[in-house]
Scaffold this motif. Structure first.
Motif, PDB file in Angstrom:
ATOM      1  N   LYS A 348       0.847  -1.189   0.000  1.00 60.55           N
ATOM      2  CA  LYS A 348       0.000   0.000   0.000  1.00 60.55           C
ATOM      3  C   LYS A 348       0.882   1.238   0.000  1.00 60.55           C
ATOM      4  CE  LYS A 348      -3.629  -2.637   0.465  1.00 60.55           C
ATOM      5  NZ  LYS A 348      -4.573  -2.834  -0.643  1.00 60.55           N
ATOM      6  N   ASP A 349       0.351   2.340  -0.569  1.00 61.16           N
ATOM      7  CA  ASP A 349       1.163   3.541  -0.756  1.00 61.16           C
ATOM      8  C   ASP A 349       0.768   4.690   0.171  1.00 61.16           C
ATOM      9  OD1 ASP A 349       2.623   2.289  -2.771  1.00 61.16           O
ATOM     10  OD2 ASP A 349       1.147   2.851  -4.293  1.00 61.16           O
ATOM     11  N   THR A 350      -0.525   4.891   0.418  1.00 65.05           N
ATOM     12  CA  THR A 350      -0.972   6.041   1.218  1.00 65.05           C
ATOM     13  C   THR A 350      -1.405   5.585   2.608  1.00 65.05           C
ATOM     14  OG1 THR A 350      -3.282   5.840   0.510  1.00 65.05           O
ATOM     15  CG2 THR A 350      -1.788   7.124  -0.900  1.00 65.05           C
ATOM     16  N   PRO A 351      -1.409   6.506   3.596  1.00 70.32           N
ATOM     17  CA  PRO A 351      -1.875   6.141   4.947  1.00 70.32           C
ATOM     18  C   PRO A 351      -3.308   5.623   4.955  1.00 70.32           C
ATOM     19  CG  PRO A 351      -0.666   8.213   5.026  1.00 70.32           C
ATOM     20  CD  PRO A 351      -0.841   7.868   3.569  1.00 70.32           C
ATOM     21  N   GLU A 352      -4.162   6.176   4.072  1.00 66.55           N
ATOM     22  CA  GLU A 352      -5.545   5.709   4.032  1.00 66.55           C
ATOM     23  C   GLU A 352      -5.615   4.251   3.584  1.00 66.55           C
ATOM     24  OE1 GLU A 352      -4.437   8.507   2.808  1.00 66.55           O
ATOM     25  OE2 GLU A 352      -5.342   9.918   4.232  1.00 66.55           O
ATOM     26  N   GLU A 353      -4.841   3.905   2.549  1.00 64.95           N
ATOM     27  CA  GLU A 353      -4.824   2.516   2.090  1.00 64.95           C
ATOM     28  C   GLU A 353      -4.266   1.591   3.170  1.00 64.95           C
ATOM     29  OE1 GLU A 353      -2.474   2.744  -1.411  1.00 64.95           O
ATOM     30  OE2 GLU A 353      -4.165   3.200  -2.736  1.00 64.95           O
ATOM     31  N   MET A 354      -3.234   2.054   3.864  1.00 68.11           N
ATOM     32  CA  MET A 354      -2.646   1.248   4.930  1.00 68.11           C
ATOM     33  C   MET A 354      -3.628   1.056   6.072  1.00 68.11           C
ATOM     34  SD  MET A 354       1.147   2.966   5.064  1.00 68.11           S
ATOM     35  CE  MET A 354       2.087   3.256   3.556  1.00 68.11           C
ATOM     36  N   ARG A 355      -4.393   2.108   6.401  1.00 68.78           N
ATOM     37  CA  ARG A 355      -5.369   2.005   7.486  1.00 68.78           C
ATOM     38  C   ARG A 355      -6.457   0.994   7.124  1.00 68.78           C
ATOM     39  NH1 ARG A 355      -5.744   5.743  11.522  1.00 68.78           N
ATOM     40  NH2 ARG A 355      -4.607   7.255  10.226  1.00 68.78           N
ATOM     41  N   ILE A 356      -6.901   1.032   5.877  1.00 69.68           N
ATOM     42  CA  ILE A 356      -7.914   0.062   5.438  1.00 69.68           C
ATOM     43  C   ILE A 356      -7.358  -1.361   5.544  1.00 69.68           C
ATOM     44  CG2 ILE A 356      -9.221  -0.755   3.450  1.00 69.68           C
ATOM     45  CD1 ILE A 356      -9.489   2.160   2.567  1.00 69.68           C
TER      46      ILE A 356
END
Length: 839
Positions: A348-356
C-alpha cells in the motif's frame, strides 16, 4: 518401463512433447528453485581439453575465446527447431541479487544480426555479469542463455561450466580456482545431472581432473558420457592405442555406461577465414575416422552427429524419467511461493490505504481470537489456524482457552499443596464429620510454640477466659503468606500464554513485514495495559486478605461442631489455643477456595482473556495516528523487491506446472511412473556420493560393452527380472532378465552383464543387488533369421521389415532426421522390444 519410454521417443510417439520436456527444464531453470534438482546435462572439462570446440561442433557457432570470455559462470545452451535460423542471448539473474539488478540483467540481450554480432553480444554479457577486474567474478550464480534455432537443430539443452584450472595464472587466482571447483561440484553432485566429461587427446588422460571428479560423483559410471577431443594429436604423444581403448570402454577405471564419443577438432584458421560448415566438418571427420587405427572405432560413436543424437535422446529420456517426481516438487515450490507472497501482503502507498489494510487484518485476527478465547477452536472459512489433530509436543499455543485451563489447574493445585505455611494434617472435609482426625504431633508443637505465645502477646482489656476474636485472623494472615507469590506467578504465566498466542496469530494472519512493528507499536502497549490492570486487580485481592470478615458459610460451623465433639470424647478436653488453631485451619480451607476462584475470575478472566477478545477491535485502528499506521503497514525496499522476485518466480513455476501436468498425463510417462521405483533421492546440495566397488574380473569387463558401440554376443546365463533396474542391451537382442545367482569373487558379487541406470547408489558397497532366493527362469530364445535374412524371435510372429537398416541391430534404432524409420517403424520397434515369453 524405461524401455517403453525409449520406444516412444525412438518411434516419435512423443515427438510433439519432446520440446515440452526441454521447455519444462527451461522454466524451472528460470525459476531457480532450491528444492528442485533439475535433470540436465552439464559440460565439464579442463580448460585446455577442447570444451569450447565441443560446444561449437554441437551449435555450429564459434564462441569467443579471448580473455577467458564465457568461462566465468554457467552458460546454458538451448538448441530448438524452428523454420528460420536465429540466435538469441539472454541472462537468467541470480535470485539473490537485488530486484533492480535482476531487472537490469533480464532486460539485457537480444537477437544476433548484422548490427549486433554474436561475439560482441557475448562479450557484453560477460562484462555485465562478471566484470574482469572485480573480485569474485567466478562466484556469480547468474546464468547466460544462448538459444539457437533452426530447421536442422536437435532438441537439446546443455549447461556449460567454466573449465577446470590446475594452476593459478594472471586471469585466475587461487580463490577463483576454488570457486570454479565449487561451482562444478554443485552441479555434478546432483544425481539428476548427466555429466558430459570432455577430455583432450593432447595429454595423458590419467592426469585429467575431470575424470577424477566424475568417478567421485558418479562412482558406478551410470550418468557420465565421455567425450574425447583432439584424437589426431594422440599419435604424436604415443598414446593412440591407449585412447582408443578408453573410448571403447576398455579402461576399467573410466568405463561409462552411457559410452564415450570422439570429436575431431577443426584445424587452426587464418584471420578472417570462415567457420567450417557442418558438411565440411563431416567430410573431415569421415576422412579421419576411416583411416589409420581410428578406423577400428565404431562409427556410431564418432563425430558430431552421433554425439548430438545421443545427447538429445538421452536428455529427453532423463527428463521424462523424472517428470512425475518433478510434478510433486513443483507443486510444493508453488505452495511455498504462494505462502511467502501471502505473508508479505499487498503493498500500500498512502496512509488511508494502509489504514484500510489494518482494519481488514484486525477483523481477520478477531475471527481467530474468538474461538481461541471461548475454546471451540473452529477455523473460519479458508483458515487453518487451529489444529485438527493432537500435537505430540503438548497443547498448541493457538488453543488459548486450553492453555489457560491448564495453568488454572496448576495454580489451584499449588495453592492447596504449597499455599500453607506449615503442612500438617487438616480437619476432615464436611462429608467426614463423624470421623475427625486427631491432633498430630506437628500440630501440638505449633500450638505450644506459636498459638499459645500469640494468645499471651495479644491480651487486652478482656476478662480472663474471654475469647480473643482477632487471634484467628492473625494466625490466618501468617499461615497464608505464600498466596501472593503463587498468585503473582500465575498472573505472569498467563501473560506468557497470551503473548505466545498472539505470536502464533500474527505469524499466521499478518504479513511478515508488519509483525515486528505491530508488536512494537501496538501489541506490546496493549499487553502492558492488560497486565497492569490484572496486577491492580491482584493487588486488591491481596489487600482483601487482610480484611477481618467472618465466614458466612454453614460449612464452617458444621466442621467446628464436629471437631468439638471429637475432641470431647471419653472425657477429653481441649485448650483455647487448640480451638483457635482449628478455627483458623477451617477458615483457611474455605478462604483458599474463594481466593483461587477470585484470582482466576477477576484477574485472569476479566483482564487477560477477556482483554484478548477486545485487543483486535477494528475501531482502535481509527484512533491510530498516521505515523503509527505507516510504521506498522509501510513496507521497505527489501520487501518490495522480494515480492516482485516472488511474482516473477511464481509465473515461471505455474508455467512449468502446466507443462509438467500435460506431460505426466501422457500414457507412456504415466505407465513409466506406475512401474518405476519411487524416487527417494535427496534434494540437498550437500549429499555425498556413496562409494561403489567396481568388479575387476575379466568377464565383467568384457561384458560391459558401451550401449552405443559395436556389440559382440556373449553367452548369457539364465536371469530373473528386477523392476527396479533398467537394462540397456544391444538392439539386436531383446533385453535379457538379470541373473538371480550372480557369480562372485573374493571382493563380492560380480556386476551383471547389464547397464543399470538408477538415481540412487545402493549402500551395499557393490553395484548389484544381493542374489535373490527365487530360481532363475529358463533362457530366452535367441533370434534367428529366415530364408530372406530377416531377424525374428521364434516366439514372435512379427518379423523385421524388409530392408530394415543394420543400424537397428547396432545402434538401438536411434533417431536421426536423415534416416527415418519408414512406414513399418512402429511395428518394427514393438516387435524388437517385445518381452520374452516364458516357457
Amino acid at each position: 518401463m524405461v524401455t517403453r519410454l525409449e520406444v516412444a521417443l525412438d518411434a516419435q510417439e512423443l515427438a510433439g512433447d519432446q520440446r515440452a520436456l526441454l521447455d519444462l527444464i527451461d522454466k524451472l531453470q528460470f525459476a531457480q528453485l532450491d528444492n528442485v534438482k533439475l535433470p540436465q546435462i552439464v559440460v565439464v572439462g579442463d580448460q585446455s581439453a577442447g570444451k569450447s570446440s565441443v560446444l561449437e561442433a554441437i551449435t555450429g557457432t564459434p564462441f569467443p575465446r579471448d580473455a577467458g570470455a564465457c568461462t566465468r559462470f554457467a552458460t546454458e545452451i538451448r538448441l530448438r527447431r524452428a523454420p528460420q535460423a536465429s540466435i538469441t542471448v539472454s541472462v537468467i539473474p541470480d535470485k539473490n541479487r537485488p530486484f533492480p539488478e535482476q531487472e537490469r540483467l533480464r532486460q539485457f540481450g537480444g537477437m544476433v544480426n548484422t548490427n549486433m554480432p554474436f561475439e560482441q553480444l557475448m562479450r557484453s554479457a560477460v562484462d555485465m555479469i562478471a566484470p574482469k577486474n572485480i573480485p569474485g567474478r567466478f562466484a556469480a550464480r547468474d546464468i547466460l542463455v544462448v538459444e539457437k534455432r533452426g530447421p536442422d537443430m536437435p532438441l537439446l539443452t546443455l549447461v556449460d561450466l567454466p573449465g577446470l584450472v590446475r594452476n593459478a595464472n594472471n586471469d585466475q587466482s587461487l580463490e577463483d580456482i576454488r570457486t570454479i571447483e565449487a561451482l562444478s561440484d554443485r552441479y555434478m553432485k546432483s544425481s539428476r545431472t548427466i555429466i558430459l566429461a570432455v577430455v583432450g587427446g593432447n595429454s595423458d588422460y590419467v592426469q585429467a581432473p575431470i575424470l577424477t571428479k566424475a568417478r567421485h560423483f558418479d562412482p558406478n559410471g551410470s550418468r557420465t558420457i565421455g567425450v574425447l577431443t583432439k584424437p589426431d594429436l594422440t599419435e604424436s604423444i604415443g598414446l593412440e592405442d591407449k585412447f582408443i581403448d578408453l573410448v571403447m570402454n576398455k579402461d576399467k577405471r573410466n568405463d561409462f555406461r552411457l559410452g564415450w564419443y570422439v570429436l575431431l577438432n577443426p584445424g587452426p584458421r587464418e584471420a578472417g577465414q570462415p567457420w567450417p560448415t557442418p558438411e565440411e566438418r563431416r567430410r573431415v571427420e569421415d576422412s579421419f575416422f576411416n583411416s589409420g587405427k581410428w578406423a577400428q572405432v565404431p562409427r556410431n560413436i564418432c563425430g558430431t552427429r552421433a554425439l548430438m543424437q545421443k545427447l538429445s535422446v538421452q536428455l529427453q529420456l532423463h527428463i521424462g524419467k523424472h517428470v512425475h517426481i518433478l510434478r510433486k516438487q513443483i507443486q510444493k515450490a508453488l505452495d511455498d511461493t504462494n505462502a511467502e507472497l501471502e505473508s508479505l501482503g499487498i503493498g500500500k502507498d498512502t496512509p488511508e490505504e494502509m489504514r484500510i489494510e489494518l482494519v481488514e487484518l484486525f477483523s481477520a485476527s478477531k475471527e481467530l481470537v474468538i474461538p481461541a478465547v471461548y475454546g471451540f477452536y473452529k477455523n473460519p472459512p479458508k483458515k487453518t489456524f487451529f489444529r485438527v489433530t493432537a500435537d505430540p509436543r503438548g497443547t498448541p499455543a493457538q488453543n488459548l482457552r486450553a492453555r489457560a485451563s491448564e495453568e488454572n489447574d496448576r495454580f489451584s493445585q499449588r495453592i492447596r499443596a504449597q499455599g500453607r505455611k506449615l503442612n500438617f494434617a487438616m480437619p476432615p472435609a464436611s462429608g467426614d464429620l463423624d470421623d475427625p482426625a486427631p491432633i498430630n504431633h506437628a500440630k501440638r508443637e505449633f500450638v505450644t510454640s506459636e498459638v499459645e505465645m500469640l494468645l499471651r502477646q495479644i491480651r487486652g482489656t478482656e476478662f480472663p477466659m474471654d475469647a480473643k476474636p482477632r487471634a484467628v485472623y492473625m494466625l490466618f494472615q501468617s499461615y497464608s503468606e505464600n498466596w501472593p507469590k503463587l498468585a503473582q506467578e500465575h498472573k505472569d504465566n498467563l501473560g506468557v500464554v497470551c503473548n505466545e498466542f498472539l505470536g502464533e496469530l500474527i505469524d499466521y494472519a499478518w504479513p511478515k513485514r508488519m509483525r515486528e512493528p505491530l508488536r512494537r507499536h501496538f501489541l506490546d502497549p496493549q499487553m502492558k495495559a492488560l497486565m497492569a490492570k490484572a496486577q491492580h486487580e491482584l493487588d486488591l485481592l491481596m489487600q482483601d486478605q487482610n480484611l477481618e470478615v467472618q465466614p458466612y458459610d454453614p460449612e464452617y460451623e458444621e466442621r467446628l461442631r464436629a471437631w468439638h465433639i471429637a475432641s470431647s470424647q471419653n472425657g477429653a478436653r481441649y485448650t483455647e489455643a487448640e480451638e483457635v488453631l482449628e478455627k483458623m485451619l477451617i477458615y483457611y480451607e474455605l478462604a483458599a477456595k474463594t481466593f483461587i476462584r477470585n484470582t482466576i475470575v477477576q484477574v485472569v478472566e476479566r483482564h487477560l482473556l477477556q482483554g484478548m477478545y477486545g485487543i483486535f477491535n477494528s475501531v482502535e485502528v481509527l484512533g491510530l495516528s498516521n505515523e503509527i499506521v505507516e510504521a506498522i503497514a509501510a513496507e521497505n525496499k527489501e520487501t518490495r523487491d522480494r515480492r516482485q522476485t516472488l511474482k516473477v518466480q511464481k509465473k515461471a513455476i505455474e508455467e512449468a506446472k502446466d507443462i509438467c501436468a500435460s506431460l505426466a498425463m501422457r500414457k507412456e510417462l504415466r505407465a513409466y511412473a506406475e512401474d518405476a521405483p519411487e524416487d527417494g533421492e535427496s534434494t540437498s546440495d550437500d549429499e555425498a556420493p556413496k562409494p561403489v566397488r567396481r568388479s575387476t574380473s575379466k568377464r565383467s569387463r568384457r561384458s560391459r560393452q558401451p550401449s552405443n558401440g559395436e556389440f559382440t554376443p556373449q553367452p548369457q546365463p539364465s536371469r530373473g527380472y528386477d523392476d527396479n533396474t533398467r537394462y540397456s542391451q544391444p538392439p539386436s537382442q531383446a533385453p535379457a532378465p538379470p541373473s538371480t545367482h550372480a557369480p562372485s569373487t573374493a571382493y563380492g558379487p560380480i556386476r551383471p552383464e547389464v547397464t543399470v541406470e538408477t538415481d540412487h547408489v545402493p549402500d551395499t558397497g557393490y553395484t548389484t543387488r544381493p542374489p535373490q532366493a527365487a530360481p532363475p527362469p529358463p533362457p530366452r530364445p535367441g533370434k534367428v533369421r529366415d530364408e530372406e535374412g530377416r531377424a525374428y524371435s521364434p516366439t514372435s510372429t512379427t518379423r523385421t521389415p524388409r530392408g530394415a537398416p543394420e543400424q537397428y541391430y547396432t545402434n538401438g534404432g536411434g533417431y536421426s532426421p536423415n534416416n527415418p524409420f519408414g512406414n513399418d517403424a512402429v511395428e518394427f520397434e514393438a516387435s524388437r522390444r517385445r518381452k520374452p515369453v516364458r516357457s
